[in-house]
Motif scaffolding. Structure first.
Motif, PDB file in Angstrom:
ATOM      1  N   VAL A  67       7.183  57.416 -12.732  1.00  0.00           N
ATOM      2  CA  VAL A  67       7.185  58.759 -13.305  1.00  0.00           C
ATOM      3  C   VAL A  67       8.482  58.890 -14.082  1.00  0.00           C
ATOM      4  O   VAL A  67       9.544  58.506 -13.579  1.00  0.00           O
ATOM      5  CB  VAL A  67       7.117  59.836 -12.204  1.00  0.00           C
ATOM      6  CG1 VAL A  67       7.169  61.238 -12.822  1.00  0.00           C
ATOM      7  CG2 VAL A  67       5.874  59.667 -11.359  1.00  0.00           C
ATOM      8  N   LYS A  68       8.420  59.399 -15.298  1.00  0.00           N
ATOM      9  CA  LYS A  68       9.630  59.532 -16.104  1.00  0.00           C
ATOM     10  C   LYS A  68      10.627  60.478 -15.442  1.00  0.00           C
ATOM     11  O   LYS A  68      10.280  61.570 -15.006  1.00  0.00           O
ATOM     12  CB  LYS A  68       9.297  60.032 -17.511  1.00  0.00           C
ATOM     13  CG  LYS A  68      10.504  60.063 -18.449  1.00  0.00           C
ATOM     14  CD  LYS A  68      10.102  60.508 -19.848  1.00  0.00           C
ATOM     15  CE  LYS A  68      11.313  60.549 -20.772  1.00  0.00           C
ATOM     16  NZ  LYS A  68      10.961  61.016 -22.132  1.00  0.00           N
ATOM     17  N   HIS A  69      11.880  60.016 -15.362  1.00  0.00           N
ATOM     18  CA  HIS A  69      12.916  60.810 -14.700  1.00  0.00           C
ATOM     19  C   HIS A  69      13.152  62.107 -15.455  1.00  0.00           C
ATOM     20  O   HIS A  69      13.439  62.120 -16.646  1.00  0.00           O
ATOM     21  CB  HIS A  69      14.223  60.017 -14.622  1.00  0.00           C
ATOM     22  CG  HIS A  69      15.271  60.682 -13.801  1.00  0.00           C
ATOM     23  ND1 HIS A  69      16.145  61.608 -14.313  1.00  0.00           N
ATOM     24  CD2 HIS A  69      15.572  60.579 -12.477  1.00  0.00           C
ATOM     25  CE1 HIS A  69      16.950  62.030 -13.363  1.00  0.00           C
ATOM     26  NE2 HIS A  69      16.635  61.418 -12.239  1.00  0.00           N
ATOM     27  N   ASP A  70      13.052  63.214 -14.732  1.00  0.00           N
ATOM     28  CA  ASP A  70      13.229  64.533 -15.333  1.00  0.00           C
ATOM     29  C   ASP A  70      13.599  65.491 -14.208  1.00  0.00           C
ATOM     30  O   ASP A  70      12.860  65.625 -13.233  1.00  0.00           O
ATOM     31  CB  ASP A  70      11.947  64.982 -16.026  1.00  0.00           C
ATOM     32  CG  ASP A  70      12.082  66.354 -16.654  1.00  0.00           C
ATOM     33  OD1 ASP A  70      11.738  67.338 -15.973  1.00  0.00           O
ATOM     34  OD2 ASP A  70      12.531  66.435 -17.805  1.00  0.00           O
ATOM     35  N   ILE A  71      14.727  66.175 -14.326  1.00  0.00           N
ATOM     36  CA  ILE A  71      15.232  66.992 -13.231  1.00  0.00           C
ATOM     37  C   ILE A  71      14.301  68.154 -12.901  1.00  0.00           C
ATOM     38  O   ILE A  71      14.085  68.481 -11.728  1.00  0.00           O
ATOM     39  CB  ILE A  71      16.667  67.498 -13.522  1.00  0.00           C
ATOM     40  CG1 ILE A  71      17.248  68.240 -12.312  1.00  0.00           C
ATOM     41  CG2 ILE A  71      16.714  68.362 -14.755  1.00  0.00           C
ATOM     42  CD1 ILE A  71      17.472  67.387 -11.101  1.00  0.00           C
ATOM     43  N   THR A  72      13.715  68.786 -13.905  1.00  0.00           N
ATOM     44  CA  THR A  72      12.833  69.917 -13.608  1.00  0.00           C
ATOM     45  C   THR A  72      11.546  69.441 -12.925  1.00  0.00           C
ATOM     46  O   THR A  72      11.042  70.091 -12.005  1.00  0.00           O
ATOM     47  CB  THR A  72      12.492  70.696 -14.893  1.00  0.00           C
ATOM     48  OG1 THR A  72      11.967  69.804 -15.874  1.00  0.00           O
ATOM     49  CG2 THR A  72      13.722  71.375 -15.450  1.00  0.00           C
ATOM     50  N   LYS A  73      11.037  68.293 -13.348  1.00  0.00           N
ATOM     51  CA  LYS A  73       9.846  67.733 -12.692  1.00  0.00           C
ATOM     52  C   LYS A  73      10.180  67.327 -11.260  1.00  0.00           C
ATOM     53  O   LYS A  73       9.379  67.518 -10.335  1.00  0.00           O
ATOM     54  CB  LYS A  73       9.332  66.529 -13.474  1.00  0.00           C
ATOM     55  CG  LYS A  73       8.024  65.949 -12.944  1.00  0.00           C
ATOM     56  CD  LYS A  73       7.580  64.740 -13.752  1.00  0.00           C
ATOM     57  CE  LYS A  73       7.157  65.134 -15.145  1.00  0.00           C
ATOM     58  NZ  LYS A  73       6.627  63.976 -15.913  1.00  0.00           N
TER      59      LYS A  73
END
Length: 441
Positions: A67-73
């Motif tokens: 899963v692409k790293h993304d703080i909000t996700k």
């Protein structure tokens, strides 16, 4: 975990977190046992290649889904109770943040039972992923570093020094920060009002870790003992801030008031447009790809302040951590062992893109050529000066950067005094730290 407790993000982070909570959490690990297990990694594309993912299935029988790293996700997945099994993180700044929010798994029992990742083989840099609730570098382990550099060390191009008639820095004894800046001024080349060669870059990986390191080198600490307050008005922090503002003001290197069009040092140094860069050992991976550049490049120790102490920390320490609510922890740990201690780790060690985080893998570091052996000698001598500098759990590195870059340019341009800047930074950043502490507590 309460949502209120976790949403202690950077300035504006509460809004970002709220937006994330309205999103849909992704389905992760199947939880099945035996061959064919699925482990979900939240990573950046450069962390693990499709080829490595295929290799994992062959080597350990585990299917990796990314899963692409993304703080909000990530917030959405954590708060919904359906997180990834392993998450990319930067130990120097992320470990206290996630541990304080009680979302990271204590990995001590896994390390204790591992025949791949033995405690006596772990490089001290892995202590970046330890946090006892008060001090970084002590307490349980919550993650591990894939490879690292001591990021206050710097590379220099001897060709630029020869052209400018400037003496080379020593590769064994540190110069002072004042000497470093003096050399950078003499090495800078300008034409028609434009900088065509930066004399030196000294931004560190993050403004927060760079200034913490500079303050430690001056003999002090940027944060209070409980990491809940910042004080730029202490003599040591003021000295560190003053040096960095002077670096920016004199425009010898990239900064918020003189951005590098390439956005980072690598391409600029490679193109012969930067004489010095404090990028640490890892930049050798790029430098070694150009033998002509490699032969004129040297690696030097982290500078010191006159009368200060010698410190040479890692400002990164990128690796993985495991969420407490991961669905498939045993399979995730097997991926963890494989990634940090088996084939991928051995391949990374030979690439020169970082120092291995296992001491047993250091013999694999590039040493085929004289210039590589020279760099290795400088790097090995520097290892004894490594230490962990604690970072606060109450603000992110990006949050610190946003606040710093709102206030500091005025001083860099000579519009406000250093003392005024120090007071404004204290006010702005402490307000955010107070919010963070409330939300964690």
């Amino acid at each position: 975990m309460s949502r209120r407790r976790f949403l202690a993000l950077s300035a504006g982070g509460v809004a970002a977190g709220a937006a994330a909570l309205n999103g849909c959490a992704l389905q992760v690990s199947s939880g099945v046992s035996g061959p064919g297990e699925i482990v979900t990694l939240m990573v950046k594309p450069e962390d693990i290649s499709p080829e490595l993912i295929q290799q994992a299935q062959q080597d350990i029988g585990v299917r990796i889904v990314t899963v692409k790293h993304d703080i909000t996700k990530l917030i959405a997945m954590l708060t919904s109770g359906n997180p990834p099994d392993l998450v990319r993180g930067v130990g120097a700044v992320d470990a206290p943040y996630f541990v304080a929010r009680d979302v990271a798994e204590n990995l001590d029992p896994y390390f204790a039972g591992s025949r791949v990742l033995r405690a006596d083989d772990l490089d001290p840099v892995n202590d970046l992923w330890r946090y006892d609730g008060r001090i970084q570098g002590k307490g349980p382990r919550y993650g591990m570093v894939k490879d690292f550099s001591q990021d206050s060390m710097y590379w220099y191009n001897t060709g630029h020094f020869d052209e400018a008639g400037v003496d080379y820095p020593s590769e064994s004894e540190p110069v002072t920060y004042e000497d470093w800046l003096d050399r950078a001024k003499r090495l800078t080349q300008r034409k028609n009002g434009q900088t065509i060669v930066f004399g030196g870059s000294y931004n560190g990986l993050y403004e927060a870790t760079n200034l913490s390191t500079l303050t430690a080198a001056a003999g002090g600490s940027l944060f209070s003992d409980d990491l809940s307050r910042i004080d730029f008005t202490t003599p040591e922090a003021r000295k560190a801030l003053g040096w960095y503002v002077d670096y920016c003001r004199t425009r010898v290197g990239p900064s918020v008031i003189q951005p590098d069009p390439n956005a980072w040092d690598g391409p600029t140094y490679q193109a012969g447009r930067m004489a010095m860069t404090n990028s640490g050992y890892w930049l050798g991976g790029m430098i070694n790809a150009d033998q002509k550049l490699a032969k004129v490049s040297r690696l030097a120790p982290a500078p010191v302040f006159a009368g200060g102490v010698r410190v040479s920390p890692c400002q990164g320490g990128t690796g993985f951590w495991m969420p407490k609510k991961a669905r498939n922890k045993d399979a995730a740990w097997r991926v963890f062992e494989w990634f940090f201690g088996e084939a991928p780790a051995k391949d990374r060690a030979g690439g020169g893109w970082g120092i291995p985080s296992l001491k047993s893998l250091r013999p694999l570091m590039p040493a085929q050529h004289d210039y590589q052996r020279r760099v290795l000698k400088a790097q090995e001598a520097e290892l004894e000066h490594f230490s962990v500098i604690s970072f606060t759990p109450y603000i992110t590195a990006d949050g610190f950067k946003a606040l710093f870059n709102q206030v500091a340019p005025a001083a860099m341009k000579g519009e406000i005094s250093l003392d005024t800047l120090a007071r404004r930074l204290n006010s702005t950043i402490n307000e955010q730290l107070e919010r963070g502490k409330e939300q964690v507590g």
